[in-house]
Motif scaffolding. Sequence first.
Motif, short mmCIF file in Angstrom:
data_model
loop_
_atom_site.label_atom_id
_atom_site.label_comp_id
_atom_site.label_asym_id
_atom_site.label_seq_id
_atom_site.Cartn_x
_atom_site.Cartn_y
_atom_site.Cartn_z
N ILE A 193 -3.59 -2.54 -2.05
CA ILE A 193 -2.61 -3.59 -1.77
C ILE A 193 -2.02 -3.42 -0.37
O ILE A 193 -1.90 -4.39 0.40
CB ILE A 193 -1.51 -3.59 -2.84
CG1 ILE A 193 -2.09 -3.98 -4.21
CG2 ILE A 193 -0.38 -4.55 -2.46
CD1 ILE A 193 -1.12 -3.83 -5.37
N VAL A 194 -1.66 -2.19 -0.02
CA VAL A 194 -1.10 -1.93 1.31
C VAL A 194 -2.13 -2.22 2.39
O VAL A 194 -1.80 -2.74 3.47
CB VAL A 194 -0.59 -0.48 1.41
CG1 VAL A 194 -0.16 -0.14 2.84
CG2 VAL A 194 0.58 -0.26 0.45
N PHE A 195 -3.40 -1.89 2.12
CA PHE A 195 -4.46 -2.10 3.10
C PHE A 195 -4.60 -3.58 3.44
O PHE A 195 -5.03 -3.94 4.55
CB PHE A 195 -5.78 -1.55 2.56
CG PHE A 195 -6.91 -1.57 3.55
CD1 PHE A 195 -6.74 -1.11 4.84
CD2 PHE A 195 -8.16 -2.05 3.19
CE1 PHE A 195 -7.79 -1.12 5.75
CE2 PHE A 195 -9.21 -2.07 4.08
CZ PHE A 195 -9.02 -1.60 5.37
N MET A 196 -4.24 -4.45 2.52
CA MET A 196 -4.36 -5.89 2.74
C MET A 196 -3.36 -6.40 3.78
O MET A 196 -3.41 -7.58 4.17
CB MET A 196 -4.21 -6.64 1.42
CG MET A 196 -5.35 -6.35 0.45
SD MET A 196 -5.22 -7.24 -1.12
CE MET A 196 -5.55 -8.92 -0.59
N ILE A 197 -2.46 -5.53 4.25
CA ILE A 197 -1.60 -5.88 5.38
C ILE A 197 -2.43 -6.05 6.65
O ILE A 197 -2.12 -6.88 7.51
CB ILE A 197 -0.51 -4.80 5.59
CG1 ILE A 197 0.44 -4.77 4.39
CG2 ILE A 197 0.26 -5.03 6.88
CD1 ILE A 197 1.45 -3.62 4.45
N CYS A 198 -3.50 -5.25 6.77
CA CYS A 198 -4.32 -5.25 7.98
C CYS A 198 -4.81 -6.64 8.39
O CYS A 198 -4.63 -7.04 9.55
CB CYS A 198 -5.52 -4.32 7.80
SG CYS A 198 -5.18 -2.59 8.09
#
Length: 597
Positions: A275-280
């Motif tokens: 989920i955090v990686f989807m900030i990229c």
Amino acid sequence: MAGLQADKDIIAGLAEAARDEVELDKKKIESTTSHEHELDGIHDGLEFPTDQERATLRRVSDTIPWAAYLIAVCELSERFSYYGTTVVFTNFIQQPLPAGSKTGADVKQAGALGLGQRASTGIGTFNTFWVYLIPLFGAYIADTRWGRFKTICVAVGVALVGHVLLIISSVPGVIEHSRGSLACFIVAIVIMGVGTGGFKSNVSPLVAEQYKRTKPFIGHTKQGERVIVDPAMTTSRIYLYFYLFINVGSLIGQISMAYSEKYVGFWLAYTLPTIVFMICPFVLYFGRNMYVRSPPQGSVLSKSILIWRTAARGRWSWNPVQTWRNLNAADFWESAKPSNFRGENRPRWMTFDDEWVDEVKRGFKACSVFLWFPIYWLTYNQLNNNLTSQAATMVTNGVPNDVLSNLDPFALIIFIPIVDQFIYPALRRWGINFSPLKRITLGFFTGAAAMVYTAVVQHYIYKRNPCGYYVATCSDPVTGDPLTSDLNVWIQTPSYVLIAFSEIFASITGLEYAFTKAPKNMRSLVMSVFLFMSAIAAALGEAFVALSADPLLVWNYAVMGVLAFIAGCIFWFQYRELDAQEDQLNLLDEGHYDEKH
């Protein structure tokens, strides 16, 4: 690789705070150097230092562009996702699924596949090798086809697919079937490695490219002091804070996921990083018109090799010592410069000028420096597997054993601003030239010290455990509960702090050196060579897997420490003359390269 790495936000303030803020004269000032300045839209109107000023004036860094912070936030989220997942790999692979658990969670010891420490170390080492091998291909694609920005965007998409598969390998219904879970897990880390490798080789050059100036110029501090604003020092500062962002993401990801696996399960420890990686993707899209981008310029690797072959012609001898001297002669690259070829004698592939040959020469020197880094990474890689396993053999008082590895990024978050704001400026004020190669040498020595300390700790673990030299499998014969030594797990702290300092001196400086010494159209390639040294270290680490289990762990850490110390000594002896040429290498004129021929 380098070290538990990632990016940050509160840090944007740190980058600007308590700093020598350089006020540039807004008037056009005639250059006081003896060199003519070619108008380029970047250095126009700046005053350049004379040779006397270069030797006497204090040097400071320039302001870091905001676009660099934006890219660093993207790196923060990627490192959160990478280290948030890999931190639980050791327990997922090594420890068995707790009785009655369908998620792998257990307040005493989380686990899933139960393959043992050697399998855990082996698979973990393969993962490290894979994610640092792929940057070579990511760099090639970026330099020849897509450019760095597009390559990063595609790599993010590929990595997301790997993350989804990782979640599938750990969900209830799959995790109970160890063979199927292992197969899905292996496929996931292979796909994630492709995405991570494509990302890593290009994000490091991209963040430093946001600062455009390449030539030192005169500026004034708020106090009116006349100083030299040094682009090399600015690049060094960019990478310090880039690495700080890396470790903010790493720290938060690792701590939160270690507790997620312990109290909820591995599926959550793999889902939250995704989920955090989807900030990229959102950060990349938001800043797409803000970033400075270098277009692909075709493959320069083949021409670089042809230059080297031309320079090496006639320098080979049956005497290996003589050959070494010839290939390292001061005039080695001169014979490969286009100015030595006239008319029809000039090869068709020679579509560049003499200055570009000088840049290639500098790039080759940087790559030769990197050849020593696998020895350094051998020491650093002990954090990812063996120190986590060591923590499980001590008194943790409820702290997950894989939380301790977060002492490394925690130390980096504390000490990077201290080094940038106090230590490095103090050394410059005292006239101490703490150059990149000196920093790398010290990094080897502090890494060696960390391994020596860890070997001593391991000795006392064996000495104070009821099972002697077989602590990893020690258990109560009646209850079956694991038995540990009576040593508190926090005595591992000096190992992590020393490794953190070694990263500041060696790893961060390596990123800086790869960027500043590479030709502009080879930056991704040279950066990937630096990252590839981690892959070589992982391959070398496979040779030491036999030492990574009881009763040989003291030997394992001692060997790593001795290797790092010896490598540091030889490194400095070999490159001390190159260290004296640091300013000269940084001031090379940019060469011209025609990729159409």
